[in-house]
Design a protein around this motif. Structure first.
Motif, PDB file in Angstrom:
ATOM      1  N   THR A  53       0.827  -1.213   0.000  1.00 21.04           N
ATOM      2  CA  THR A  53       0.000   0.000   0.000  1.00 21.04           C
ATOM      3  C   THR A  53       0.859   1.260   0.000  1.00 21.04           C
ATOM      4  O   THR A  53       0.502   2.264  -0.645  1.00 21.04           O
ATOM      5  CB  THR A  53      -0.955  -0.003   1.206  1.00 21.04           C
ATOM      6  N   ARG A  87       0.332   4.087  -2.766  1.00 20.24           N
ATOM      7  CA  ARG A  87      -0.007   5.471  -2.393  1.00 20.24           C
ATOM      8  C   ARG A  87       1.107   6.473  -2.743  1.00 20.24           C
ATOM      9  O   ARG A  87       0.837   7.671  -2.854  1.00 20.24           O
ATOM     10  CB  ARG A  87      -0.302   5.531  -0.903  1.00 20.24           C
ATOM     11  N   THR A 118      -6.952   2.989  -3.112  1.00 15.74           N
ATOM     12  CA  THR A 118      -7.114   2.271  -1.847  1.00 15.74           C
ATOM     13  C   THR A 118      -6.928   0.779  -2.097  1.00 15.74           C
ATOM     14  O   THR A 118      -7.159   0.274  -3.201  1.00 15.74           O
ATOM     15  CB  THR A 118      -8.499   2.520  -1.231  1.00 15.74           C
ATOM     16  N   GLN A 129      -4.969   3.545   9.824  1.00 16.15           N
ATOM     17  CA  GLN A 129      -6.286   3.715   9.212  1.00 16.15           C
ATOM     18  C   GLN A 129      -7.124   4.803   9.884  1.00 16.15           C
ATOM     19  O   GLN A 129      -7.957   5.436   9.245  1.00 16.15           O
ATOM     20  CB  GLN A 129      -7.061   2.392   9.293  1.00 16.15           C
ATOM     21  N   GLY A 159      -5.060   4.039   3.892  1.00 16.36           N
ATOM     22  CA  GLY A 159      -5.197   3.596   2.511  1.00 16.36           C
ATOM     23  C   GLY A 159      -5.624   2.153   2.376  1.00 16.36           C
ATOM     24  O   GLY A 159      -6.042   1.717   1.302  1.00 16.36           O
ATOM     25  N   GLU A 215      -8.277  -0.781   3.254  1.00 13.36           N
ATOM     26  CA  GLU A 215      -9.669  -1.010   3.647  1.00 13.36           C
ATOM     27  C   GLU A 215      -9.792  -2.467   4.105  1.00 13.36           C
ATOM     28  O   GLU A 215      -9.610  -3.390   3.314  1.00 13.36           O
ATOM     29  CB  GLU A 215     -10.612  -0.727   2.483  1.00 13.36           C
TER      30      GLU A 215
END
Length: 365
Positions: free
Chosen positions: A179, A183, A190, A332, A358, A360
Motif C-alpha cells: 500500500t 499510495r 485504496t 487507518q 489507505g 480497507e
C-alpha cells in the motif's frame, strides 16, 4: 616350512579380503564422507506454483550443488500435532538438518528440537530460537513495495484488491508495504483486503478474488500459495500481482509482476555450515541486496516510465538510500504511527498488527 608358509599366506589373504570388504561398505578406511541428511517439511504440495514450489526448487538446486547432501521432503503437512509427528519421525530416521517452511510449524519444531539436541532445526518466518533451533525469512516487503508502485500506476478505478492468507505480522507487513508503494504514486488509490484464513486453497482463494472483483477493483494482489487469484483476474479482464514465483504463465494478459523468493543461496550456506560443524543458531532476515527476494519481470503491458521508476526505487533500496517504513506514516484512523525522520525497527516490523492509511479491511482473527 611349506606348511607354515601356506598357513601364513592364507592368513594374509583373509586379512586383505576383510579390509577390502570394509572399504566397500563405506567405513572410515574408504575415505568416503558420510552424507548429511536434510529434510524439508511443506505446508502445501510442491506443485502449488507458489510458496512450496519456490522452496522445493531451491532444495533440488542445493542437492545438485552440494555433493555431500541427500534430501527428502514431506508435502501438505498440516500445522499442529501432525507436523510434530513428522518432525519426530524425520529425527528418528537420521535427518540432521530439518527445514520447516510454514509459520504454524514454530511450536512443533521448538518442542521436537528439545528432544533431539543433535539435530539442527531451521524454521521459516518465525521468531523462536535455541541452541539447535534457528529461524529465517526474507524482507519480502521490499519487492512488495515495488509491486505496489506498479499497481498504483496501472489501476484506473483507484481500487485494488488484496487476497490475504492469515492476519499475522508477516502478511500485515506485506499489505502495508504494498500500500505504501501504491499510495506513493497514486494518493487516490485504496487497497481492499479479504482474508481466506488459508495458505493453500485454490477454490477459496478464487472465491475471495471474485468477491473483490465484484466490487469493482481492477488489480488483484495476493499473499497466497496458488495462482488462483491471478486466473480470476485474467478471467475478468483486469490486472494482477502474484506472489512467491513468477506466475505470468498462468495469467499472461493480467500478470503485472510478483514479489518472488530465491532460497537456494541460504539453503546452500546453511547445509554447508552444518556439514562443516560451523553452524550457529541465528535469525536470518535479509532483502534484495542478498538476492533472497526480488521482483519478477514486469509484464509487457507495463509502460516504460513505470519500469524506469521501479528500477530506480529498487536501486535505492538495495543501496540503503530509501527506507520503506520511514515516517511520516499514519494508520487507518489517521493516527501518526511513525513520525517524520523516524523509521520502524525490526522488532516493530516483526510485531506489526495494524494497517496503514489507505487500506480497507481489518486485522482480525
Amino acid at each position: 616350512m611349506k606348511k607354515y608358509f601356506l598357513i601364513l599366506s592364507i592368513l594374509l589373504l583373509s586379512l586383505s579380503l576383510f579390509y577390502s570388504c570394509q572399504n566397500k561398505e563405506g567405513n572410515t578406511t574408504s575415505g568416503e564422507a558420510k552424507k548429511l541428511k536434510v529434510a524439508f517439511v511443506y505446508v502445501s504440495p510442491v506443485g502449488d506454483a507458489g510458496w512450496t514450489f519456490a522452496h522445493d526448487k531451491a532444495r533440488k538446486e542445493m542437492e545438485k550443488e552440494l555433493d555431500f547432501v541427500e534430501t527428502t521432503y514431506m508435502e501438505s503437512i498440516s500445522e499442529g500435532s501432525d507436523a510434530e509427528r513428522i518432525f519426530t519421525s524425520l529425527c528418528e530416521k537420521g535427518y540432521k538438518l530439518i527445514f520447516g517452511t510454514s509459520f504454524g510449524y514454530m511450536d512443533s519444531m521448538e518442542n521436537v528440537s528439545k528432544k533431539y539436541p543433535d539435530v539442527v532445526f531451521m524454521h521459516c518466518s518465525g521468531y523462536k530460537t535455541s541452541s539447535n533451533l534457528g529461524n529465517y525469512f526474507g524482507r519480502i516487503e521490499e519487492p512488495r513495495y515495488l509491486s505496489g508502485l506498479v499497481a498504483g500506476k496501472m489501476t484506473k478505478a483507484n481500487k485494488i484488491g488484496y487476497v490475504a492468507a492469515h492476519p499475522i505480522p508477516e502478511v500485515v507487513r506485506g499489505i502495508n508495504a504494498f500500500t505504501l508503494g501504491v499510495r506513493k504514486v497514486n494518493q487516490k488509490a485504496t487497497v481492499h483486503v479479504v482474508w481466506t484464513y488459508t495458505w493453500f486453497d485454490p477454490g477459496k482463494e478464487k472465491e475471495a478474488a471474485d468477491s473483490l472483483l465484484d466490487t469493482g477493483v481492477d488489480v488483484i494482489a495476493q499473499h497466497q500459495d496458488t495462482s488462483a487469484p491471478q486466473q480470476a483476474a485474467e478471467a475478468k479482464g483486469v490486472y494482477s500481482v502474484g506472489y512467491n514465483c513468477d506466475m505470468s504463465s498462468f495469467a499472461p494478459k493480467a500478470h503485472l509482476t510478483a514479489p518472488v523468493w530465491n532460497w537456494t543461496p541460504f539453503y546452500v550456506k546453511t547445509a554447508t555450515e552444518v556439514h562443516n560443524g560451523t553452524w550457529k543458531t541465528c535469525s536470518y532476515w535479509e532483502g534484495m541486496k542478498s538476492d533472497v527476494v526480488d521482483l519478477a519481470p514486469l509484464g509487457p503491458m507495463v509502460q516504460e516510465d513505470v519500469k524506469k521508476l521501479v528500477e530506480k526505487e529498487k536501486e535505492d533500496i538495495i543501496a540503503g538510500k530509501y527506507e520503506i517504513f520511514a515516517g511520516p506514516i499514519k494508520d487507518q484512523q489517521g493516527k501518526e504511527r511513525v513520525a517524520k525522520g523516524k523509521k520502524l525497527s525490526d522488532e516493530e516490523l516483526l510485531e506489526m498488527n495494524w494497517f496503514i492509511e489507505g487500506v480497507e479491511g481489518k486485522v482480525s482473527k
